[in-house]
Every structure is written in structure tokens, then in C-alpha cells.
Design a protein around this motif. Structure first.
Motif, PDB file in Angstrom:
ATOM      1  N   ALA A  74       0.463   7.110  -3.597  1.00 43.70           N
ATOM      2  CA  ALA A  74       0.144   6.436  -4.861  1.00 43.70           C
ATOM      3  C   ALA A  74      -0.627   5.137  -4.646  1.00 43.70           C
ATOM      4  CB  ALA A  74       1.444   6.159  -5.631  1.00 43.70           C
ATOM      5  N   PHE A  75      -0.325   4.389  -3.578  1.00 49.48           N
ATOM      6  CA  PHE A  75      -0.899   3.044  -3.471  1.00 49.48           C
ATOM      7  C   PHE A  75      -1.919   2.860  -2.348  1.00 49.48           C
ATOM      8  CE2 PHE A  75       3.244   2.408  -5.637  1.00 49.48           C
ATOM      9  CZ  PHE A  75       2.728   1.959  -6.853  1.00 49.48           C
ATOM     10  N   LEU A  76      -1.939   3.764  -1.373  1.00 49.21           N
ATOM     11  CA  LEU A  76      -2.887   3.606  -0.264  1.00 49.21           C
ATOM     12  C   LEU A  76      -4.365   3.700  -0.708  1.00 49.21           C
ATOM     13  CD1 LEU A  76      -3.355   3.192   2.767  1.00 49.21           C
ATOM     14  CD2 LEU A  76      -3.046   5.658   3.088  1.00 49.21           C
ATOM     15  N   PRO A  77      -4.701   4.579  -1.671  1.00 52.20           N
ATOM     16  CA  PRO A  77      -6.118   4.681  -2.022  1.00 52.20           C
ATOM     17  C   PRO A  77      -6.747   3.345  -2.426  1.00 52.20           C
ATOM     18  CG  PRO A  77      -4.902   6.517  -2.956  1.00 52.20           C
ATOM     19  CD  PRO A  77      -3.879   5.598  -2.364  1.00 52.20           C
ATOM     20  N   GLN A  78      -6.021   2.535  -3.202  1.00 52.61           N
ATOM     21  CA  GLN A  78      -6.586   1.230  -3.615  1.00 52.61           C
ATOM     22  C   GLN A  78      -6.663   0.275  -2.430  1.00 52.61           C
ATOM     23  OE1 GLN A  78      -3.212   0.946  -6.339  1.00 52.61           O
ATOM     24  NE2 GLN A  78      -3.653   3.097  -5.975  1.00 52.61           N
ATOM     25  N   MET A  79      -5.722   0.386  -1.504  1.00 56.22           N
ATOM     26  CA  MET A  79      -5.793  -0.460  -0.303  1.00 56.22           C
ATOM     27  C   MET A  79      -7.027  -0.079   0.511  1.00 56.22           C
ATOM     28  SD  MET A  79      -1.884  -0.664   1.111  1.00 56.22           S
ATOM     29  CE  MET A  79      -0.463  -0.722   0.035  1.00 56.22           C
TER      30      MET A  79
END
Ligand code: NDP
Ligand code: RET
Length: 315
Positions: free
Chosen positions: A154-159
Motif C-alpha cells: 500500500a505505501f511503498l509505491p509512493q516512497m
């Protein structure tokens, strides 16, 4: 020729990283700033989760707190707000993939992109394998291991877009070596360690070097989660259960130094290495001598086993 040059360069690098690790035992590198970063902590209503929230708030991070226990999570949020930072609390059941994805979508829409993810939530069945309902065993795997996949997805793509971020996995000493009667927990924490390491490799292979990872492996912490668990009296004096605040402060030092892994206390590296080096039977006799083999028996006897999300059930 090229092979020999590369081999020499590799050996120089290996020596450098060993020396650097030794030096860092005595001289801590300057901690990085997380001021203004958006930090999501799972299991934030629990003991270590709450302390992580307060420590990150102290460092000026904005917080997103996830827990299935709404009341405990909100209490953490109130305590963190007193430090003057922006805090949002969400009720999430990490054992349900869709609950994780729905909450992540809400966070992105209402707060923004998470840059620090602290996967801290954890559970243990606390019963003997053959007496434990399947659902309770399954829950340990879902919360301690599967949920890592969903939060990271859920959050790695934006990182990755910013090549900036940090993913922290709160695993356990029992993700590095094992003992009796906690099959669910050990399997889930070994899984967490494997997940974490593979992810760390992937980020390097793909040159996402701005995204850091830290694996936290504590020994027993005095939070109540493993109450009753104890080793031989004489050895207990040498390795007492850890104070929760000490555990979180040591973890924070490692996180803010971008350290890849931390065992708390350091002596925990010894059974970890011994597990790999010694024959199985040699490890068994050492465990027996130290009372590590039966350390969970009083815990599982004692345990009023918690079921998912705050309900309680006598064993
Ligand atoms: N305590 C110890 O000896 C050690 C702990 N650890 C690890 O540290 C981490 C924190 O442990 P600790 O603070 O002691 O434990 P706590 O039980 O105090 O905190 C865990 C938190 O996670 C929450 N949680 C459980 N299941 C879910 C779920 N399905 N969805 C969302 N939240 C959930 C719990 O809620 P609820 O209370 O409602 O279940 C609780 O608030 C865990 O990963 C643990 O495995 C590692 C080494 C030693
Ligand atoms: C097995 C074993 C030990 C005991 C380990 C214990 C008691 C670990 C408990 C860890 C917990 C509760 C982790 C939670 O996540 C020793 C004596 C260190 C060394 C010999 C092998």
C-alpha cells in the motif's frame, strides 16, 4: 583479471562494513531528522506501538496510528497530540487484507503519502499447538506476517516515486532462533524476517537507495504479551526482560541511524549465530542448560489468551 579486481574490491568493501559496524558500537552516527515526515505505526494502541508513537512525535514526525483497539489507539493519539504534532488514528483489522487496503486509501486521501512505515502490531496464540483453535494460529500468521505484505504494497509505491522513505519491521528474537510451544509465533516472525530481508535486497537491486529498512529483533519485553515466559533464574539475572521504553529508544537509535538490523540486547546475536553454526543437538543442550527450552511453558499455562481485537477468552 576483471574477476580478481572485483574480488579485491569486494573484500575491501566487506572489511570496510565490518569495521564500520564495530566503530558504530562505540560512536553512534548522527541521527537523521524525521521532522515533518508522515509516520504510520501499526499496533499503536499497544505498549511498544504507543512508545514508538511518542518517540516519533518527539522527533517532530506527523503520525498515522493504526490499531484494531479503537479506544487504546485514540488514547495514544491524545498522548502524542500533547507533543504538538498532527495525529490521525484509524481502526484497522490487520488480519483482513481489505481492511488494510481500505484504510491505506483513506490515509492517502485524508493525510497524504506515508514516508515512514513501522510494522509493529503483533499477536501470539499462547496455546499448545494441538490444543489451539486453527483460527487463532492463522491469526498470528495473518497479523505478524501477511499484513507486512499488504501495508508495504500500500505505501511503498509512493516512497518509490520520491526514492525516499523508511520501512521498519518489528520482528523478534524468535524470528532468529526458536523455542518450544510458540510454533505460530516463530513461524510468523521467521516469515517477517525473510520478508524484510528480501525487501531490503529488492530496494538495493532496483537502486531505491533512498528507501531505508530496519529490522528490530527484541528479546522478551516487559509488556505483558509474554507474561510468565522465563529462563533459568541464574541466567535471568544476566539477561533480564527488557524495559519497553529502553527497547523503543534503542530501536529509535537504530532507525534514525538507518541501521539495517538491531538485536536488543546485543547478546541475542549469540544464539542467532550459534543456531547457524552449531549442530542442532549442541544448541538443544545449551537451551536446556539456560532454561531456554521450556521458557514458554509458564506463559502458555498462565495465558488468558487474547483473541483478535481486544476481546478476551480464557484458555
Ligand atoms: N512483548 C515482547 O516480549 C516482544 C514483542 N515483540 C513484538 O513487538 C510488537 C509489539 O508488541 P507489544 O507492544 O508487546 O504487544 P501489545 O499486545 O502491547 O501491542 C500489540 C498491538 O497490536 C494490536 N493488534 C493485534 N491484532 C491486531 C489486528 N488484527 N489489527 C490491528 N491491530 C492489532 C493489539 O491490539 P489488541 O490488544 O486489541 O490485540 C495491540 O494494541 C509485536 O510485533 C511483538 O510481536 C517482539 C519481541 C518481544
Ligand atoms: C531459547 C533461548 C534463550 C531464550 C530466549 C527467550 C526466552 C526468548 C524470548 C523471546 C520473546 C518472548 C520474544 C518475543 O517476541 C536464551 C536463554 C536467550 C539463549 C538460549 C536459547
Amino acid at each position: 583479471m576483471l574477476l580478481i579486481v572485483e574480488l579485491l574490491l569486494m573484500l575491501i568493501d566487506v572489511t570496510y562494513y565490518i569495521l564500520r559496524a564495530v566503530v558504530r558500537v562505540f560512536f553512534h552516527p548522527r541521527p537523521k531528522s524525521v521532522d515533518g515526515e508522515l509516520c504510520l505505526i501499526t499496533g499503536a494502541g499497544g505498549v511498544l506501538g504507543r512508545l514508538f508513537a511518542l518517540e516519533f512525535a518527539k522527533e517532530g514526525a506527523r503520525l498515522v496510528l493504526w490499531d484494531c483497539d479503537t479506544v487504546a489507539n485514540e488514547r495514544t493519539a491524545q498522548m502524542a497530540r500533547k507533543q504538538g504534532v498532527e495525529v490521525r488514528a484509524y481502526t484497522v483489522d490487520l488480519s483482513k487484507r481489505q481492511s488494510v487496503y481500505d484504510a491505506a486509501e483513506k490515509v492517502r486521501a485524508e493525510v497524504g503519502d506515508v514516508s515512514i512505515l513501522v510494522n509493529n502490531a503483533g499477536v501470539v496464540a499462547g496455546r499448545r499447538l494441538l490444543e489451539c483453535p486453527d483460527e487463532l494460529l492463522e491469526r498470528t500468521l495473518l497479523v505478524n506476517c501477511h499484513a507486512l505484505f499488504w501495508t508495504t504494497k500500500a505505501f511503498l509505491p509512493q516512497m518509490k516515486v520520491r526514492n525516499h522513505g523508511h520501512i521498519v519491521t518489528v520482528a523478534s528474537a524468535l524470528g532468529l532462533f526458536t523455542t518450544a510451544c510458540v510454533e505460530d509465533y516463530c513461524a510468523s516472525k521467521f516469515g517477517a524476517v525473510g520478508f524484510h530481508e528480501s525487501l531490503a535486497h529488492e530496494l538495493r537491486v532496483e537502486n531505491n537507495d533512498g528507501i531505508k529498512t530496519t529490522l528490530v529483533c527484541p528479546y522478551i519485553v516487559d509488556t505483558g504479551m509474554f507474561s510468565g515466559c522465563e529462563i533459568r533464574k541464574e541466567i535471568r539475572k544476566l539477561i533480564p526482560p527488557l524495559e519497553p521504553l529502553y527497547t523503543v529508544q534503542r530501536s529509535m537509535k537504530a532507525i534514525l541511524a538507518d541501521q539495517e538490523m538491531i538485536c536488543i540486547p546485543r547478546i541475542i546475536y549469540v544464539p542467532f549465530i550459534a543456531r547457524a553454526l552449531l549442530p542442532w543437538e549442541a544448541n538443544v543442550v545449551v537451551y536446556r542448560f539456560m532454561g531456554g527450552d521450556k521458557c514458554m511453558l509458564p506463559f502458555i499455562k498462565n495465558a488468558e489468551t487474547k483473541t483478535s481485537c481486544g476481546e478476551s477468552q480464557a484458555s
